[in-house]
Write a protein that holds these residues in place. Sequence first.
Motif, PDB file in Angstrom:
ATOM      1  N   THR A  11     -55.454  -5.806  11.319  1.00 14.52           N
ATOM      2  CA  THR A  11     -55.836  -7.053  10.656  1.00 14.52           C
ATOM      3  C   THR A  11     -54.653  -7.611   9.885  1.00 14.52           C
ATOM      4  OG1 THR A  11     -58.107  -6.265  10.389  1.00 14.52           O
ATOM      5  CG2 THR A  11     -57.432  -8.104   9.004  1.00 14.52           C
ATOM      6  N   ARG A  12     -54.397  -8.902  10.039  1.00 13.99           N
ATOM      7  CA  ARG A  12     -53.311  -9.560   9.309  1.00 13.99           C
ATOM      8  C   ARG A  12     -53.820  -9.928   7.920  1.00 13.99           C
ATOM      9  NH1 ARG A  12     -48.430 -11.682   9.524  1.00 13.99           N
ATOM     10  NH2 ARG A  12     -48.032 -13.847   8.957  1.00 13.99           N
ATOM     11  N   VAL A  13     -53.071  -9.528   6.897  1.00 13.29           N
ATOM     12  CA  VAL A  13     -53.475  -9.750   5.508  1.00 13.29           C
ATOM     13  C   VAL A  13     -52.296 -10.260   4.687  1.00 13.29           C
ATOM     14  CG1 VAL A  13     -55.298  -8.000   5.545  1.00 13.29           C
ATOM     15  CG2 VAL A  13     -52.984  -7.354   4.851  1.00 13.29           C
ATOM     16  N   PHE A  14     -52.611 -10.724   3.463  1.00  6.64           N
ATOM     17  CA  PHE A  14     -51.565 -11.083   2.517  1.00  6.64           C
ATOM     18  C   PHE A  14     -51.950 -10.613   1.129  1.00  6.64           C
ATOM     19  CE2 PHE A  14     -54.410 -14.702   2.219  1.00  6.64           C
ATOM     20  CZ  PHE A  14     -54.369 -15.059   0.874  1.00  6.64           C
ATOM     21  N   LYS A  23     -46.787 -11.779   0.110  1.00  7.05           N
ATOM     22  CA  LYS A  23     -46.325 -10.873   1.160  1.00  7.05           C
ATOM     23  C   LYS A  23     -47.367 -10.836   2.265  1.00  7.05           C
ATOM     24  CE  LYS A  23     -42.639  -9.329  -0.942  1.00  7.05           C
ATOM     25  NZ  LYS A  23     -41.305  -9.442  -0.402  1.00  7.05           N
ATOM     26  N   TYR A  24     -46.898 -10.825   3.496  1.00  7.94           N
ATOM     27  CA  TYR A  24     -47.761 -10.743   4.668  1.00  7.94           C
ATOM     28  C   TYR A  24     -47.532  -9.427   5.386  1.00  7.94           C
ATOM     29  CZ  TYR A  24     -48.563 -15.739   4.172  1.00  7.94           C
ATOM     30  OH  TYR A  24     -48.915 -16.969   3.697  1.00  7.94           O
ATOM     31  N   GLY A  25     -48.548  -8.965   6.072  1.00  9.63           N
ATOM     32  CA  GLY A  25     -48.408  -7.753   6.858  1.00  9.63           C
ATOM     33  C   GLY A  25     -49.651  -7.452   7.654  1.00  9.63           C
ATOM     34  N   ASN A  26     -49.646  -6.287   8.289  1.00  9.93           N
ATOM     35  CA  ASN A  26     -50.771  -5.837   9.104  1.00  9.93           C
ATOM     36  C   ASN A  26     -51.280  -4.502   8.588  1.00  9.93           C
ATOM     37  OD1 ASN A  26     -50.839  -7.926  11.170  1.00  9.93           O
ATOM     38  ND2 ASN A  26     -48.831  -7.150  11.713  1.00  9.93           N
ATOM     39  N   VAL A  27     -52.597  -4.355   8.606  1.00 13.42           N
ATOM     40  CA  VAL A  27     -53.217  -3.119   8.150  1.00 13.42           C
ATOM     41  C   VAL A  27     -52.855  -1.991   9.105  1.00 13.42           C
ATOM     42  CG1 VAL A  27     -55.421  -1.951   7.750  1.00 13.42           C
ATOM     43  CG2 VAL A  27     -55.119  -4.328   7.037  1.00 13.42           C
ATOM     44  N   SER A  58     -56.106 -10.103   1.047  1.00 14.09           N
ATOM     45  CA  SER A  58     -56.985 -11.090   1.673  1.00 14.09           C
ATOM     46  C   SER A  58     -56.605 -11.233   3.137  1.00 14.09           C
ATOM     47  CB  SER A  58     -56.838 -12.454   0.995  1.00 14.09           C
ATOM     48  OG  SER A  58     -57.252 -12.378  -0.346  1.00 14.09           O
ATOM     49  N   LYS A  59     -57.586 -11.522   3.955  1.00 14.50           N
ATOM     50  CA  LYS A  59     -57.374 -11.696   5.383  1.00 14.50           C
ATOM     51  C   LYS A  59     -56.721 -13.050   5.631  1.00 14.50           C
ATOM     52  CE  LYS A  59     -59.793 -11.585   9.779  1.00 14.50           C
ATOM     53  NZ  LYS A  59     -61.089 -11.452  10.427  1.00 14.50           N
ATOM     54  N   VAL A  60     -55.739 -13.084   6.533  1.00 13.75           N
ATOM     55  CA  VAL A  60     -55.113 -14.335   6.953  1.00 13.75           C
ATOM     56  C   VAL A  60     -56.014 -14.951   8.010  1.00 13.75           C
ATOM     57  CG1 VAL A  60     -53.100 -15.391   8.055  1.00 13.75           C
ATOM     58  CG2 VAL A  60     -52.801 -13.486   6.453  1.00 13.75           C
ATOM     59  N   ASN A  61     -56.406 -16.186   7.802  1.00 16.08           N
ATOM     60  CA  ASN A  61     -57.283 -16.869   8.768  1.00 16.08           C
ATOM     61  C   ASN A  61     -56.517 -17.624   9.797  1.00 16.08           C
ATOM     62  OD1 ASN A  61     -59.644 -15.950   7.614  1.00 16.08           O
ATOM     63  ND2 ASN A  61     -59.678 -17.607   6.148  1.00 16.08           N
TER      64      ASN A  61
END
Length: 61
Positions: A11-14, A23-27, A58-61
């Motif tokens: 899941t892509r989150v920030f 910051k952005y990343g993946n779980v 938070s999840k990136v939409n």
Amino acid sequence: MNAPNVYPNGTRVFFWDTFGTIKYGNVQSTSRLSDGTQVVVVLVEGGGNASLPVSSVSKVN
């Protein structure tokens, strides 16, 4: 009762770091502490990992 895992792997989150930078990343993974707190490990874009309470991402939409 424990809440379900709302951030499956990939899941892509920030989140915001201590300097107020987004910051952005993946779980990469999730786990639960003995007190029930759910923790997420995020592979941060640009390098590194962050281990954070689920409530701080938070999840990136």
